[in-house]
Design an enzyme around this catalytic site. Sequence first.
Site: not given
Ligand code: ADP
Ligand code: ADP
Ligand code: MG
Length: 646
Positions: A116, A164, A275, A297
């Site tokens: 990230k 995730g 995103e 992906r």
């Molecule tokens: P992941 O890789 O786990 O999907 P993300 O960076 O996409 O992580 O963040 C997952 C969720 O966390 C976002 O969909 C949002 O709801 C919340 N989030 C992440 N960063 C922020 C932020 N800076 N401010 C508010 N909400 C956030």
């Molecule tokens: P999307 O962003 O496609 O909505 P999610 O953030 O919920 O989906 O993650 C997609 C799938 O991949 C889920 O099944 C989640 O549990 C899995 N996932 C995402 N990132 C990771 C990771 N770094 N390690 C393991 N599982 C992950």
């Molecule tokens: Mg995300």
Amino acid sequence: MFSKILVANRGEIACRIINTLDKMDIKSVAIFSEADTNSKHVNMASSSVNIGPAKAEMSYLNIGSIIQAALQEGVDAIHPGYGFLSENSEFSEAVESAGMTFIGPSSSSIKLMGLKDQAKKIMSQSKVPVVPGYNGTKQSEKILVSEAKKIGYPLMIKAIAGGGGKGMRLVKTENSFLELLRLAKSEALNAFGDNKVLLEKYIRNPRHVEVQVFGDRFGNIIHLFDRDCSLQRRHQKVIEEAPAPNIPIKVREKMHSAAVDAAKSINYVGAGTVEFICDCSQDHEVNNFWFMEMNTRLQVEHPITEQITGLDLVEWQIRVAAGELLPKNQDEIVINGHSMEARLYAEDPQNNFLPTTGIINHLLFPGDIRVDCGIRPGDQVSPFYDPLIAKIIVKGQSREDALVRLRQALIKTEISGCVTNLSFIHALSLDPQFADVHFDTQLIESKYGSLTKNLEVPIEIKVLASIAALGLADLSDSFSGFSLWEPMEISVPMSFGKVFVKVCDQNNFSVVINENIFSVNRVGWAVNDVRSDAKILLKDSQISIFSKGSWYFEIKDPLNPIVEQNIDGNNITAPMPGFIKLVNVQEGEIVRKGDLIIVQEAMKMEHSLIAQKNGQVVKLDVEPGEQVEAGRVLVELGPISERIDV
Ligand code: ADP
Ligand code: ADP
Ligand code: MG
């Protein structure tokens, strides 16, 4: 075009990919672990290969055995789906160097967007707005504390290798920063083998809006509009919709072009999602947005984009990977209607959304909508993988129309065999703030109490469940030879209390719950003369009642009482079945309230089990790698003994 493709995944997404392969007349090869021997995706594929034991590390994450299976089957390409190895550059390289095509972006794109901090740097160089914060390599607590101060609170701590929703913490005030930092770091180290974090400003009242992008090998990159995924629990999506509502056209266009710029900056090929976190503090309208991450992906929620564009994104992925041009230009892609998707999970909303397991003995979806589902009746939801059971996808002419259809679809869905979030997503679909687009990512958390309260089982359903528990609900059973010379009284221990049932005659019962008396007639399952036309299923100790929703009960066995909740905090118990990933204490060790004691993994999620009070470990009854049942006492804590050996 390819003639044979291996699908390196399982569950609903493997089934969904195989559907497109069938449509394109391409042979499909499924892979499966020992836990998935008879699963739906295996049966759907042209052929299948066993790639190892249930644990994902040894099967679906085992690059060596997947490549070997692909070579053995002589496939041209591998589709990784989402999750598992889909964003693993080592895997995509291994596929290519074994002479096959990886259906996804180049390994360099995966690497660039995989971390990230690095992704944010690249984006800001390309003038894509990113959330302000600290992205540095210096990771000492002292530096992070001072950087956090500069950013101000609330802020987000994010594992740079995270995904995730894991390795992420929202910090509201300075005094909880260090504690949450340590938790995020240890969770990140366990999940991703990397404990580096970044800090960023927490955007208040945020909405999550993302843009689907697509690139081909000729440098063409387009977007396929946007999706709103703000309805989340644990930073994971539950209901998504496309297009994202309530965004002024200028902001929307800017967001689309920022996403395309982001993809262009890394010469992106294939399907990807950019995103954004959006500020919608003014009237829940999106006014400002910042890049959060790029998923390199196919996304879980891609079907809603397919619904409004009429395209098959998996087909596009395959065509692009085979070296074809993007099937359409930007101008040729138009939105028609509005789509919503609800994720049906094996999880218990009333128990903090913890995953559940079980054998699905009954499963029925409405026939007139798209449902992407990876299981069939009789299949098991095991503790090894993601708890996603199905995606219920609707399309309407307008948002209102789509929402009505979603509610109808959820009320018509029937599932039995484990606790699911079905009633919860139905309650969420009825939420007026959701209907009015007056929501942000905090909606579920802020309304958790009322949303789960709405899930309370109606009393008529409890009445019918009690009758089912006594085996009296089978309509095909006419109680042959049934004769009573006086009414029979039976008591039954239900999860909601002890119930007394009086069998008056073969069609009439009287049921007493908490001193309230209900009359029941088997004809139309009338409770106090109100017919319900409920459908009642009894399977072993499981009862399901379908009547204005799906209601699920497990019969309490009085001889084998369920482990009582650990109210005093003296024990650390397993909240669900799963693997013990880490044991952080030894017998005799002194622990403080808030210390991380155990990390348990279930269905790809990690749960930190934390000490609820100060104490000393009296008994440690578990080892890393063990599979444990829900409710098992893992660690017993006692008062700190007087004599402490130093
Ligand atoms: P992941 O890789 O786990 O999907 P993300 O960076 O996409 O992580 O963040 C997952 C969720 O966390 C976002 O969909 C949002 O709801 C919340 N989030 C992440 N960063 C922020 C932020 N800076 N401010 C508010 N909400 C956030
Ligand atoms: P999307 O962003 O496609 O909505 P999610 O953030 O919920 O989906 O993650 C997609 C799938 O991949 C889920 O099944 C989640 O549990 C899995 N996932 C995402 N990132 C990771 C990771 N770094 N390690 C393991 N599982 C992950
Ligand atoms: Mg995300």
